[in-house]
Design a protein around this motif. Structure first.
Motif, PDB file in Angstrom:
ATOM      1  N   ASN A  31       0.860  -1.182   0.000  1.00 12.39           N
ATOM      2  CA  ASN A  31       0.000   0.000   0.000  1.00 12.39           C
ATOM      3  C   ASN A  31       0.897   1.233   0.000  1.00 12.39           C
ATOM      4  OD1 ASN A  31      -2.113   1.791   0.186  1.00 12.39           O
ATOM      5  ND2 ASN A  31      -2.459   1.458   2.364  1.00 12.39           N
ATOM      6  N   ILE A  32       1.478   1.539  -1.164  1.00 10.17           N
ATOM      7  CA  ILE A  32       2.397   2.673  -1.293  1.00 10.17           C
ATOM      8  C   ILE A  32       1.841   3.628  -2.346  1.00 10.17           C
ATOM      9  CG2 ILE A  32       4.760   3.403  -1.775  1.00 10.17           C
ATOM     10  CD1 ILE A  32       5.625   0.479  -1.284  1.00 10.17           C
ATOM     11  N   GLU A  33       1.663   4.858  -1.967  1.00 10.33           N
ATOM     12  CA  GLU A  33       1.160   5.856  -2.908  1.00 10.33           C
ATOM     13  C   GLU A  33       2.284   6.308  -3.830  1.00 10.33           C
ATOM     14  OE1 GLU A  33      -1.041  10.227  -2.907  1.00 10.33           O
ATOM     15  OE2 GLU A  33      -0.662   9.202  -1.013  1.00 10.33           O
ATOM     16  N   VAL A  34       2.061   6.233  -5.141  1.00 11.75           N
ATOM     17  CA  VAL A  34       3.042   6.720  -6.104  1.00 11.75           C
ATOM     18  C   VAL A  34       3.028   8.244  -6.046  1.00 11.75           C
ATOM     19  CG1 VAL A  34       3.715   6.822  -8.537  1.00 11.75           C
ATOM     20  CG2 VAL A  34       2.747   4.700  -7.606  1.00 11.75           C
ATOM     21  N   LYS A  35       4.226   8.833  -5.857  1.00  9.59           N
ATOM     22  CA  LYS A  35       4.344  10.284  -5.797  1.00  9.59           C
ATOM     23  C   LYS A  35       4.053  10.876  -7.172  1.00  9.59           C
ATOM     24  CE  LYS A  35       5.797   9.952  -1.575  1.00  9.59           C
ATOM     25  NZ  LYS A  35       4.732   9.697  -0.643  1.00  9.59           N
ATOM     26  N   ASP A  36       3.468  12.051  -7.171  1.00 11.75           N
ATOM     27  CA  ASP A  36       3.160  12.719  -8.429  1.00 11.75           C
ATOM     28  C   ASP A  36       4.453  12.949  -9.219  1.00 11.75           C
ATOM     29  OD1 ASP A  36       1.590  13.849 -10.376  1.00 11.75           O
ATOM     30  OD2 ASP A  36       1.403  15.787  -9.381  1.00 11.75           O
ATOM     31  N   PHE A  37       4.362  12.868 -10.529  1.00 13.15           N
ATOM     32  CA  PHE A  37       5.537  13.095 -11.368  1.00 13.15           C
ATOM     33  C   PHE A  37       5.126  13.720 -12.691  1.00 13.15           C
ATOM     34  CE2 PHE A  37       4.142   8.695 -12.097  1.00 13.15           C
ATOM     35  CZ  PHE A  37       4.041   8.632 -13.477  1.00 13.15           C
ATOM     36  N   PHE A 138      12.718   8.778  -6.256  1.00 13.74           N
ATOM     37  CA  PHE A 138      11.367   8.412  -6.678  1.00 13.74           C
ATOM     38  C   PHE A 138      11.134   6.905  -6.532  1.00 13.74           C
ATOM     39  CE2 PHE A 138       8.430   7.029 -10.055  1.00 13.74           C
ATOM     40  CZ  PHE A 138       7.300   7.750  -9.699  1.00 13.74           C
ATOM     41  N   ALA A 139      12.099   6.103  -6.948  1.00 14.79           N
ATOM     42  CA  ALA A 139      11.969   4.638  -6.848  1.00 14.79           C
ATOM     43  C   ALA A 139      11.825   4.211  -5.394  1.00 14.79           C
ATOM     44  CB  ALA A 139      13.186   3.962  -7.488  1.00 14.79           C
ATOM     45  N   ARG A 140      12.614   4.836  -4.525  1.00 18.64           N
ATOM     46  CA  ARG A 140      12.561   4.476  -3.109  1.00 18.64           C
ATOM     47  C   ARG A 140      11.234   4.908  -2.475  1.00 18.64           C
ATOM     48  NH1 ARG A 140      16.807   6.826  -1.833  1.00 18.64           N
ATOM     49  NH2 ARG A 140      15.975   8.711  -0.895  1.00 18.64           N
ATOM     50  N   GLN A 141      10.819   6.144  -2.738  1.00 24.11           N
ATOM     51  CA  GLN A 141       9.618   6.683  -2.096  1.00 24.11           C
ATOM     52  C   GLN A 141       8.319   6.104  -2.657  1.00 24.11           C
ATOM     53  OE1 GLN A 141      10.147  10.892  -2.716  1.00 24.11           O
ATOM     54  NE2 GLN A 141      11.667  11.085  -1.087  1.00 24.11           N
ATOM     55  N   SER A 142       8.277   5.878  -3.966  1.00 26.83           N
ATOM     56  CA  SER A 142       7.029   5.448  -4.605  1.00 26.83           C
ATOM     57  C   SER A 142       6.882   3.937  -4.753  1.00 26.83           C
ATOM     58  CB  SER A 142       6.904   6.093  -5.987  1.00 26.83           C
ATOM     59  OG  SER A 142       6.766   7.486  -5.872  1.00 26.83           O
ATOM     60  N   PHE A 143       8.001   3.201  -4.746  1.00 28.84           N
ATOM     61  CA  PHE A 143       7.939   1.758  -4.979  1.00 28.84           C
ATOM     62  C   PHE A 143       8.715   0.943  -3.948  1.00 28.84           C
ATOM     63  CE2 PHE A 143       7.023   3.782  -8.999  1.00 28.84           C
ATOM     64  CZ  PHE A 143       5.959   3.037  -9.493  1.00 28.84           C
ATOM     65  N   ASN A 144       9.344   1.644  -2.996  1.00 28.15           N
ATOM     66  CA  ASN A 144      10.205   0.975  -2.030  1.00 28.15           C
ATOM     67  C   ASN A 144      11.249   0.142  -2.773  1.00 28.15           C
ATOM     68  OD1 ASN A 144      11.090   0.451   0.553  1.00 28.15           O
ATOM     69  ND2 ASN A 144       9.752  -1.317   0.844  1.00 28.15           N
ATOM     70  N   GLY A 169      -3.453   4.914  -8.323  1.00 28.60           N
ATOM     71  CA  GLY A 169      -2.041   5.257  -8.193  1.00 28.60           C
ATOM     72  C   GLY A 169      -1.388   4.708  -6.944  1.00 28.60           C
ATOM     73  N   ILE A 170      -1.889   3.574  -6.453  1.00 27.38           N
ATOM     74  CA  ILE A 170      -1.332   2.922  -5.265  1.00 27.38           C
ATOM     75  C   ILE A 170      -0.652   1.619  -5.679  1.00 27.38           C
ATOM     76  CG2 ILE A 170      -1.832   1.959  -2.975  1.00 27.38           C
ATOM     77  CD1 ILE A 170      -2.530   4.935  -3.170  1.00 27.38           C
ATOM     78  N   VAL A 171       0.605   1.446  -5.274  1.00 27.34           N
ATOM     79  CA  VAL A 171       1.304   0.179  -5.521  1.00 27.34           C
ATOM     80  C   VAL A 171       0.715  -0.851  -4.572  1.00 27.34           C
ATOM     81  CG1 VAL A 171       3.520  -1.022  -5.569  1.00 27.34           C
ATOM     82  CG2 VAL A 171       3.424   1.424  -6.107  1.00 27.34           C
ATOM     83  N   VAL A 172       0.146  -1.913  -5.147  1.00 28.77           N
ATOM     84  CA  VAL A 172      -0.555  -2.904  -4.334  1.00 28.77           C
ATOM     85  C   VAL A 172       0.126  -4.276  -4.306  1.00 28.77           C
ATOM     86  CG1 VAL A 172      -2.820  -1.797  -4.466  1.00 28.77           C
ATOM     87  CG2 VAL A 172      -2.128  -3.390  -6.271  1.00 28.77           C
ATOM     88  N   LYS A 173       1.084  -4.488  -5.212  1.00 26.77           N
ATOM     89  CA  LYS A 173       1.722  -5.807  -5.258  1.00 26.77           C
ATOM     90  C   LYS A 173       3.003  -5.710  -6.073  1.00 26.77           C
ATOM     91  CE  LYS A 173      -0.116 -10.505  -5.375  1.00 26.77           C
ATOM     92  NZ  LYS A 173      -1.211 -11.360  -5.791  1.00 26.77           N
TER      93      LYS A 173
END
Length: 195
Positions: A31-37, A138-144, A169-173
């Motif tokens: 459950n990670i929100e992708v930051k706006d880009f 961005f990779a770290r914050q939005s996708f871990n 826009g939520i990373v779910v898996k």
């Protein structure tokens, strides 16, 4: 005892039939929100997070000079796309963020998919137009996800994962995109999110 065994077999058979009949239930694992880009795609168009909202998308990190995991990841993604087509899943995007934006200008990215048998290139967004520090953060914050430039070579260290992003826009898996790609699971998950 025989009645219990028969009953168990019937229950297992029934659950198999129900699973086969499309009662697959998607279970998010992240459950990670992708930051706006706001970035540039391979067609030299400006695109941002809002352009991808409203439908699920598969994200990955690649670069054109990669001599390790990017070629198999890209090939495997074409196989995922073929399986999506076979199952009638149409409403999605494939989004590849370059981890080497200094080299991967739009004209370079335009040629990247040529060696691959891509079923539908219109679904692919190959992204650049930012600096190295930006994509690492961005990779770290939005996708871990880990992205690290190697100053002693032309290679960039990054993960070999695919990320499933929902319509909000939520990373779910995430999935292995390199060696043991769970194509059937990805297709089932995408199908569940496009309903």
């Amino acid at each position: 005892m025989k009645k219990k065994s028969i009953m168990l077999v019937l229950i297992l058979a029934l659950s198999s039939i129900l699973t086969a009949c499309g009662s697959y239930k998607f279970e998010p694992e992240m459950n990670i929100e992708v930051k706006d880009f706001s970035v540039t795609n391979q067609k030299n168009e400006q695109v941002g997070l809002d352009d991808f909202k409203g439908k699920p998308w598969l994200a990955m990190f690649i670069f054109t000079n990669c001599n390790s995991i990017c070629p198999p990841m890209t090939f495997n993604m074409t196989e995922v796309q073929k399986a999506l087509q076979d199952k009638g899943v149409e409403d999605y995007q494939i989004v590849a963020f370059s981890v080497d934006p200094e080299v991967d200008k739009p004209d370079v990215l335009t040629n990247y998919l040529k060696p691959y048998s891509v079923p539908d290139e219109s679904k692919w967004q190959l992204l650049t137009g930012y600096d190295q520090k930006y994509i690492e953060q961005f990779a770290r914050q939005s996708f871990n996800s880990l992205v690290v430039n190697d100053p002693n070579s032309d290679q960039v260290t990054h993960t070999g994962s695919y990320y499933l992003v929902n319509a909000d826009g939520i990373v779910v898996k995430d999935y292995d995109g390199n060696t043991n790609v769970p194509v059937d699971t990805i297709v089932a998950d995408m199908k569940a999110l496009t309903k």
